[in-house]
Design a protein around this motif. Structure first.
Motif, PDB file in Angstrom:
ATOM      1  N   SER A 168      -6.828 -66.697 -17.502  1.00 57.46           N
ATOM      2  CA  SER A 168      -6.381 -65.531 -16.727  1.00 57.46           C
ATOM      3  C   SER A 168      -5.077 -64.939 -17.252  1.00 57.46           C
ATOM      4  O   SER A 168      -4.813 -63.761 -17.008  1.00 57.46           O
ATOM      5  CB  SER A 168      -6.340 -65.809 -15.218  1.00 57.46           C
ATOM      6  OG  SER A 168      -5.759 -67.020 -14.893  1.00 57.46           O
ATOM      7  N   ASN A 169      -4.284 -65.698 -17.995  1.00 57.88           N
ATOM      8  CA  ASN A 169      -3.138 -65.043 -18.648  1.00 57.88           C
ATOM      9  C   ASN A 169      -3.634 -64.133 -19.775  1.00 57.88           C
ATOM     10  O   ASN A 169      -3.102 -63.039 -19.976  1.00 57.88           O
ATOM     11  CB  ASN A 169      -2.141 -66.072 -19.199  1.00 57.88           C
ATOM     12  CG  ASN A 169      -0.801 -66.004 -18.460  1.00 57.88           C
ATOM     13  OD1 ASN A 169      -0.715 -65.424 -17.385  1.00 57.88           O
ATOM     14  ND2 ASN A 169       0.225 -66.610 -19.037  1.00 57.88           N
ATOM     15  N   HIS A 170      -4.643 -64.593 -20.504  1.00 52.40           N
ATOM     16  CA  HIS A 170      -5.245 -63.707 -21.510  1.00 52.40           C
ATOM     17  C   HIS A 170      -5.834 -62.468 -20.841  1.00 52.40           C
ATOM     18  O   HIS A 170      -5.712 -61.346 -21.353  1.00 52.40           O
ATOM     19  CB  HIS A 170      -6.345 -64.453 -22.284  1.00 52.40           C
ATOM     20  CG  HIS A 170      -5.843 -65.258 -23.443  1.00 52.40           C
ATOM     21  ND1 HIS A 170      -5.880 -66.630 -23.476  1.00 52.40           N
ATOM     22  CD2 HIS A 170      -5.284 -64.890 -24.626  1.00 52.40           C
ATOM     23  CE1 HIS A 170      -5.374 -67.075 -24.621  1.00 52.40           C
ATOM     24  NE2 HIS A 170      -4.995 -66.035 -25.335  1.00 52.40           N
ATOM     25  N   ALA A 171      -6.493 -62.661 -19.677  1.00 52.84           N
ATOM     26  CA  ALA A 171      -7.109 -61.524 -18.978  1.00 52.84           C
ATOM     27  C   ALA A 171      -6.031 -60.516 -18.542  1.00 52.84           C
ATOM     28  O   ALA A 171      -6.149 -59.316 -18.809  1.00 52.84           O
ATOM     29  CB  ALA A 171      -7.889 -62.025 -17.763  1.00 52.84           C
ATOM     30  N   ILE A 172      -4.976 -61.029 -17.902  1.00 48.34           N
ATOM     31  CA  ILE A 172      -3.910 -60.130 -17.405  1.00 48.34           C
ATOM     32  C   ILE A 172      -3.204 -59.456 -18.585  1.00 48.34           C
ATOM     33  O   ILE A 172      -2.901 -58.260 -18.538  1.00 48.34           O
ATOM     34  CB  ILE A 172      -2.904 -60.921 -16.533  1.00 48.34           C
ATOM     35  CG1 ILE A 172      -3.598 -61.482 -15.287  1.00 48.34           C
ATOM     36  CG2 ILE A 172      -1.732 -60.034 -16.114  1.00 48.34           C
ATOM     37  CD1 ILE A 172      -2.808 -62.580 -14.553  1.00 48.34           C
ATOM     38  N   ALA A 231      -1.097 -68.145 -24.179  1.00 48.05           N
ATOM     39  CA  ALA A 231      -0.886 -66.775 -23.686  1.00 48.05           C
ATOM     40  C   ALA A 231       0.341 -66.760 -22.786  1.00 48.05           C
ATOM     41  O   ALA A 231       0.478 -67.609 -21.900  1.00 48.05           O
ATOM     42  CB  ALA A 231      -2.110 -66.297 -22.903  1.00 48.05           C
ATOM     43  N   VAL A 232       1.217 -65.804 -23.032  1.00 50.07           N
ATOM     44  CA  VAL A 232       2.493 -65.742 -22.312  1.00 50.07           C
ATOM     45  C   VAL A 232       2.751 -64.314 -21.830  1.00 50.07           C
ATOM     46  O   VAL A 232       2.603 -63.358 -22.601  1.00 50.07           O
ATOM     47  CB  VAL A 232       3.648 -66.206 -23.239  1.00 50.07           C
ATOM     48  CG1 VAL A 232       4.998 -65.991 -22.567  1.00 50.07           C
ATOM     49  CG2 VAL A 232       3.475 -67.660 -23.642  1.00 50.07           C
ATOM     50  N   LEU A 233       3.128 -64.189 -20.555  1.00 52.72           N
ATOM     51  CA  LEU A 233       3.447 -62.878 -19.981  1.00 52.72           C
ATOM     52  C   LEU A 233       4.937 -62.801 -19.667  1.00 52.72           C
ATOM     53  O   LEU A 233       5.556 -63.809 -19.332  1.00 52.72           O
ATOM     54  CB  LEU A 233       2.678 -62.674 -18.675  1.00 52.72           C
ATOM     55  CG  LEU A 233       1.164 -62.438 -18.778  1.00 52.72           C
ATOM     56  CD1 LEU A 233       0.514 -62.600 -17.404  1.00 52.72           C
ATOM     57  CD2 LEU A 233       0.855 -61.061 -19.351  1.00 52.72           C
ATOM     58  N   VAL A 234       5.498 -61.602 -19.754  1.00 48.04           N
ATOM     59  CA  VAL A 234       6.880 -61.388 -19.320  1.00 48.04           C
ATOM     60  C   VAL A 234       6.892 -60.311 -18.229  1.00 48.04           C
ATOM     61  O   VAL A 234       6.320 -59.228 -18.407  1.00 48.04           O
ATOM     62  CB  VAL A 234       7.801 -60.959 -20.488  1.00 48.04           C
ATOM     63  CG1 VAL A 234       9.211 -60.699 -19.969  1.00 48.04           C
ATOM     64  CG2 VAL A 234       7.821 -62.008 -21.578  1.00 48.04           C
ATOM     65  N   PHE A 235       7.503 -60.640 -17.109  1.00 48.09           N
ATOM     66  CA  PHE A 235       7.608 -59.738 -15.961  1.00 48.09           C
ATOM     67  C   PHE A 235       9.065 -59.292 -15.780  1.00 48.09           C
ATOM     68  O   PHE A 235       9.998 -60.014 -16.131  1.00 48.09           O
ATOM     69  CB  PHE A 235       7.190 -60.454 -14.664  1.00 48.09           C
ATOM     70  CG  PHE A 235       5.749 -60.880 -14.618  1.00 48.09           C
ATOM     71  CD1 PHE A 235       4.814 -60.140 -13.917  1.00 48.09           C
ATOM     72  CD2 PHE A 235       5.326 -62.036 -15.260  1.00 48.09           C
ATOM     73  CE1 PHE A 235       3.483 -60.540 -13.849  1.00 48.09           C
ATOM     74  CE2 PHE A 235       4.001 -62.443 -15.196  1.00 48.09           C
ATOM     75  CZ  PHE A 235       3.079 -61.696 -14.491  1.00 48.09           C
ATOM     76  N   LYS A 236       9.235 -58.132 -15.180  1.00 46.85           N
ATOM     77  CA  LYS A 236      10.579 -57.619 -14.898  1.00 46.85           C
ATOM     78  C   LYS A 236      10.666 -57.251 -13.413  1.00 46.85           C
ATOM     79  O   LYS A 236       9.704 -56.734 -12.837  1.00 46.85           O
ATOM     80  CB  LYS A 236      10.844 -56.366 -15.751  1.00 46.85           C
ATOM     81  CG  LYS A 236      12.197 -55.724 -15.561  1.00 46.85           C
ATOM     82  CD  LYS A 236      12.310 -54.515 -16.514  1.00 46.85           C
ATOM     83  CE  LYS A 236      13.688 -53.894 -16.457  1.00 46.85           C
ATOM     84  NZ  LYS A 236      13.849 -52.910 -15.413  1.00 46.85           N
ATOM     85  N   PHE A 268       3.584 -59.292 -23.528  1.00 50.28           N
ATOM     86  CA  PHE A 268       2.474 -60.240 -23.606  1.00 50.28           C
ATOM     87  C   PHE A 268       2.413 -60.777 -25.031  1.00 50.28           C
ATOM     88  O   PHE A 268       2.538 -60.028 -25.994  1.00 50.28           O
ATOM     89  CB  PHE A 268       1.160 -59.529 -23.241  1.00 50.28           C
ATOM     90  CG  PHE A 268      -0.072 -60.381 -23.391  1.00 50.28           C
ATOM     91  CD1 PHE A 268      -0.150 -61.642 -22.808  1.00 50.28           C
ATOM     92  CD2 PHE A 268      -1.169 -59.913 -24.107  1.00 50.28           C
ATOM     93  CE1 PHE A 268      -1.293 -62.422 -22.941  1.00 50.28           C
ATOM     94  CE2 PHE A 268      -2.318 -60.684 -24.234  1.00 50.28           C
ATOM     95  CZ  PHE A 268      -2.376 -61.946 -23.651  1.00 50.28           C
ATOM     96  N   GLY A 269       2.246 -62.078 -25.136  1.00 51.02           N
ATOM     97  CA  GLY A 269       2.114 -62.692 -26.457  1.00 51.02           C
ATOM     98  C   GLY A 269       1.038 -63.754 -26.449  1.00 51.02           C
ATOM     99  O   GLY A 269       0.791 -64.383 -25.416  1.00 51.02           O
ATOM    100  N   MET A 270       0.380 -63.949 -27.588  1.00 56.20           N
ATOM    101  CA  MET A 270      -0.632 -65.009 -27.680  1.00 56.20           C
ATOM    102  C   MET A 270      -0.641 -65.602 -29.083  1.00 56.20           C
ATOM    103  O   MET A 270      -0.161 -64.980 -30.029  1.00 56.20           O
ATOM    104  CB  MET A 270      -2.024 -64.528 -27.280  1.00 56.20           C
ATOM    105  CG  MET A 270      -2.328 -63.087 -27.461  1.00 56.20           C
ATOM    106  SD  MET A 270      -3.979 -62.652 -26.890  1.00 56.20           S
ATOM    107  CE  MET A 270      -4.038 -60.980 -27.497  1.00 56.20           C
TER     108      MET A 270
END
Lengths: 407, 80
Positions: free
Chosen positions: A167-171, A397-402, A255-257
């Motif tokens: 789901s991190n890949h999906a988002i 998979a890594v997400l960054v939020f602000k 987003f990074g993968m």
């Protein structure tokens, strides 16, 4: 085309922490773990007994009997979370918007409950026919498909299966799609229901499930605790959200993968490092801006020390200042749905300026010597947060939020 | 008993990893035999099935050599 800013305007979640985001967030803040003895499966022949099960779940509170015949529990959780997220974002659907909205969901195994029940009837009960709905219930894209039908969404829709990072890949994919203009809105997240006998036996064989509890970053940790649930986020452009006066939970900025390319189950440090660096680079952000990391933090011996080392390599001295917690200690490891639940928690953390805790923390481990927010949530200023997911198969998979501060 | 366990360990390692039993000795480490962590756990699971015993996770993950496998098994079986 210039990249568009992307914000989260709707969130929905169902897990052991509660059947709504409100219940979920309250239990995060209060550090009430949803981990308890599993009651939906006969656990007498399984070495571990605990899991993070959705409590007192009656599908008939959400679906008609006819619908429950067709929709497996994993897809039900996806749809329930999507309903809450869509209601939360307050969107008024038009044909044009339905046509330019995408649905991207994550799951690791799809309708596992149906797989086991249907094949049990063949192998054990010597029946000659399986339930007619076996295939539509099992297929991993079922949650995404039912969400499209629920709201009449006719834009593109698909499911990503990358084990624990699904789901991190999906988002992340949905974020890039909205940012680039490939679609105007995204319904994205994931769901999973792994608490079935055969599948639990398969995890038992791998010896990565803690027989007592999930204790991420603690020296006496012995593994993960499996959980079930789902979560969904509504992503749209900042411009559209402001135009319609929508409430903004947080902004997604990076987003990074990456892939480890080393071993099918053994994690490697370089892959996670690369994914974190890529996410920061995608956000045009220096590492010292991150205040909080929602860690992959499974509670396995290998993951937690290796993730700590990867964070130190990426963040240097700043790793001593930022907070890192594993909310899997609260909602369990929901495999393909886990990152979506963690994304909801991370967005809420930014919105309410609360650092989520690592529950069940016992003894410090010198190899996990970060500020893991042990056993108690913490109020504090938080501008940027990262959410990590590192899957079996070495897929990261890594997400960054602000924080949304109105500007 | 120890010899029987040793022979069983060698036979399982040879069969699971498609190698000749002659290449395996009591002093072989799993690394010497090109066995990774999953190969090691497969051996332990097979031994549990064979002898109808259960090794705790924390003990199973520490077994990295043929000698450790034989000793752990022998200890549990003789305690029964």
């Amino acid at each position: 085309m210039e990249n568009r800013r992307v914000v989260v305007t709707g969130i929905g979640s169902i897990s052991a922490l509660g059947k709504t985001v409100g219940e979920t967030w309250k239990n995060v803040v209060d550090c009430n773990s949803g981990i308890a003895p599993i009651t939906t499966t006969d656990m007498s022949n399984i070495r571990f007994k605990k899991g993070a099960q959705v409590k007192e779940y009656d599908p008939l509170n959400y679906f008609t009997e006819k619908e429950t015949d067709l929709i497996d529990r994993f897809a039900q959780f996806g749809v329930i979370a999507a309903r809450e997220a869509v209601q939360d974002c307050g969107i008024e659907w038009t044909d044009k918007l339905k046509d330019s909205t995408c649905v991207i969901m994550g799951t690791s195994i799809g309708g596992q409950e149906t797989t086991e029940a249907s094949f049990y009837s063949l192998f054990k009960e010597n029946k000659n026919r399986v339930n007619l709905f076996t295939i539509p219930r099992i297929m991993p894209n079922a949650a995404a498909s039912h969400i499209t039908m629920q709201f009449g969404i006719t834009g593109f829709a698909y499911t990503i299966s990358t084990a624990c990072a699904s789901s991190n890949h999906a988002i992340g994919n949905a974020f890039w799609m909205v940012r680039s203009g490939m679609c105007d809105m995204a319904v994205t997240g994931g769901s999973e229901t792994p608490l079935n006998f055969g599948f639990l036996k398969a995890w038992e064989a791998l010896r990565v499930v803690d027989p007592e509890n999930c204790r991420p970053f603690s020296k006496d940790r012995q593994g993960m605790v499996l959980g079930e649930g789902g979560a969904v986020l509504i992503l749209e452009t900042l411009e559209a959200a402001l135009q319609r006066g929508a409430e903004i939970h947080a902004e997604i900025v990076g987003f990074g993968m990456s892939s480890d390319a080393t071993h099918i189950t053994k994690p490697d440090q370089k892959g996670p490092e690369k994914a974190m660096r890529m996410a920061l680079n995608d956000a045009s952000l220096s590492s010292d801006k991150i205040d909080y990391i929602n860690a992959h933090g499974t509670g396995t011996l290998a993951n937690d020390s290796l993730e700590t080392a990867a964070i130190k390599a990426v963040f240097g001295d700043h790793s001593k200042k930022l907070a890192v917690s594993s909310t899997k200690s609260l909602h369990g490891h929901v495999l393909g749905g886990t990152s979506a639940i963690e994304a909801v928690i991370t967005a809420s953390a930014l919105k309410y300026q609360v650092y989520p805790p690592t529950a069940n923390y016992t003894v410090p481990d010198p190899e996990c010597d970060l500020d893991v927010v042990p056993n108690k949530s913490r109020q504090g200023k938080m501008n940027y947060a990262m959410s990590n997911s590192f899957a079996f198969g070495g897929l990261n998979a890594v997400l960054v939020f602000k924080k949304w501060d109105g500007g | 008993m120890e010899e029987e366990i040793y022979n069983k360990v060698v036979a399982l390692i040879a069969a699971n990893n498609h190698i000749s039993p002659e290449t395996i000795t009591i002093d072989s480490s799993f690394e010497d035999l090109a066995m990774d962590s999953l190969d090691g756990l497969t051996l332990i699971n097979d031994l549990e099935n064979e002898y109808n015993i259960t090794l705790p996770n924390e003990e199973a993950v520490k077994i990295k050599t043929v000698r450790q496998a034989v000793n752990s098994l022998n200890k549990i079986i003789t305690q029964q």
